[in-house]
Scaffold this active site. Structure first.
Site, PDB file in Angstrom:
ATOM      1  N   TYR A 145      25.783  45.312  15.969  1.00  0.00           N
ATOM      2  CA  TYR A 145      26.344  45.183  14.621  1.00  0.00           C
ATOM      3  C   TYR A 145      27.681  45.908  14.511  1.00  0.00           C
ATOM      4  O   TYR A 145      28.663  45.354  14.004  1.00  0.00           O
ATOM      5  CB  TYR A 145      25.360  45.739  13.596  1.00  0.00           C
ATOM      6  CG  TYR A 145      25.878  45.662  12.171  1.00  0.00           C
ATOM      7  CD1 TYR A 145      25.925  44.444  11.507  1.00  0.00           C
ATOM      8  CD2 TYR A 145      26.331  46.803  11.509  1.00  0.00           C
ATOM      9  CE1 TYR A 145      26.402  44.359  10.206  1.00  0.00           C
ATOM     10  CE2 TYR A 145      26.806  46.725  10.218  1.00  0.00           C
ATOM     11  CZ  TYR A 145      26.837  45.499   9.565  1.00  0.00           C
ATOM     12  OH  TYR A 145      27.316  45.427   8.282  1.00  0.00           O
ATOM     13  N   LYS A 171      31.558  44.185  13.854  1.00  0.00           N
ATOM     14  CA  LYS A 171      32.446  44.432  12.717  1.00  0.00           C
ATOM     15  C   LYS A 171      33.822  44.908  13.200  1.00  0.00           C
ATOM     16  O   LYS A 171      34.842  44.614  12.562  1.00  0.00           O
ATOM     17  CB  LYS A 171      31.816  45.443  11.758  1.00  0.00           C
ATOM     18  CG  LYS A 171      30.571  44.906  11.054  1.00  0.00           C
ATOM     19  CD  LYS A 171      30.868  43.618  10.285  1.00  0.00           C
ATOM     20  CE  LYS A 171      29.668  43.109   9.523  1.00  0.00           C
ATOM     21  NZ  LYS A 171      29.947  41.862   8.771  1.00  0.00           N
TER      22      LYS A 171
END
Length: 242
Positions: free
Chosen positions: A165, A169
């Site tokens: 994750y 990003k």
């Protein structure tokens, strides 16, 4: 052709995506709610139209090329353009262990939605955004993707282990910069929005902010005037470091 702004929000059937759609709708925007599940998308749209807002459900799976192309075709046929694209759809992935234990399959799963899906949707919608007098692209990022914040010795994320994750990003921020550079001589502005630690399904509702608070920065960037910035990462206080 519709006179009011037309916005597409991906992953808009719940959480921050739905709230972004609601706040844009309150500003007089016709909002297209992108959702993988048609029934959930329809129910979300009905909730907004029941409140007097202009909202339409749109089946859209950002990881499915055919679904993305079909969505772009439907928008083009019905509205002729797109004024706002909010790339909100995202997943956290199940793995939370140290980077040395992550598998490539776990990385690919998260990147398919958080990075590749954003590129696929953006590329499909760009011809429609170019028809807008002032197109806006907002990529929903996270402060955990900031290299500056995470590399600081006193970073509050020093014990945060979620490589898939977090790095997705960071990659998304790079995607934002790349599109901003390509489109810098147009009226289209591209920015990353960092909503803060907001209580959603993504974090099992552990966030300390409400979705109403988390949606504010995305809506602000979606409504930037002609003198607004492009190629920035922002939270509700303004520009933050990459």
């Amino acid at each position: 052709m519709s006179a009011e702004p037309i916005a597409l929000v991906t992953g808009a059937n719940k959480g921050i995506g739905l709230e972004i759609a609601r706040q844009l709708g309150r500003r007089g925007t016709t909002v297209l709610l992108g959702a993988r599940d048609p029934d959930r998308g329809r129910r979300a749209a009905e909730a907004l139209t029941g409140a007097g807002l202009s909202a339409v459900a749109l089946r859209l799976d950002v990881t499915d090329g055919r679904s993305v192309a079909d969505a772009a075709d439907r928008i083009g046929q019905r509205y002729g353009r797109l004024d706002i694209l909010v790339n909100n759809a995202g997943i956290a992935g199940a793995f939370t262990g140290p980077p040395s234990e992550v598998t490539l399959a776990q990385l690919r799963e998260v990147y398919e939605t958080n990075v590749f899906g954003v590129v696929a949707v953006t590329n499909a919608m760009l011809p429609l955004l170019r028809r807008s007098a002032a197109g806006r692209i907002v990529n929903m990022s996270s402060e955990v993707g900031s290299l500056t914040v995470n590399s600081a010795p006193d970073s509050r994320f020093r014990d945060y282990h979620q490589l898939a994750y977090q790095s997705s990003k960071t990659a998304l921020n790079a995607v934002t910069v790349a599109y901003a550079k390509e489109l810098r001589d147009t009226t289209i502005k591209v920015n990353s929005a960092n909503p803060g630690f907001t209580a959603t399904d993504l974090n099992h509702h552990r966030g300390h902010q409400s979705v109403e608070q988390g949606a504010v920065v995305a809506v602000r960037l979606a409504a930037l005037g002609p003198d607004g910035p492009t190629g920035t990462s922002q939270d509700d206080t303004g520009i933050i470091p990459w």
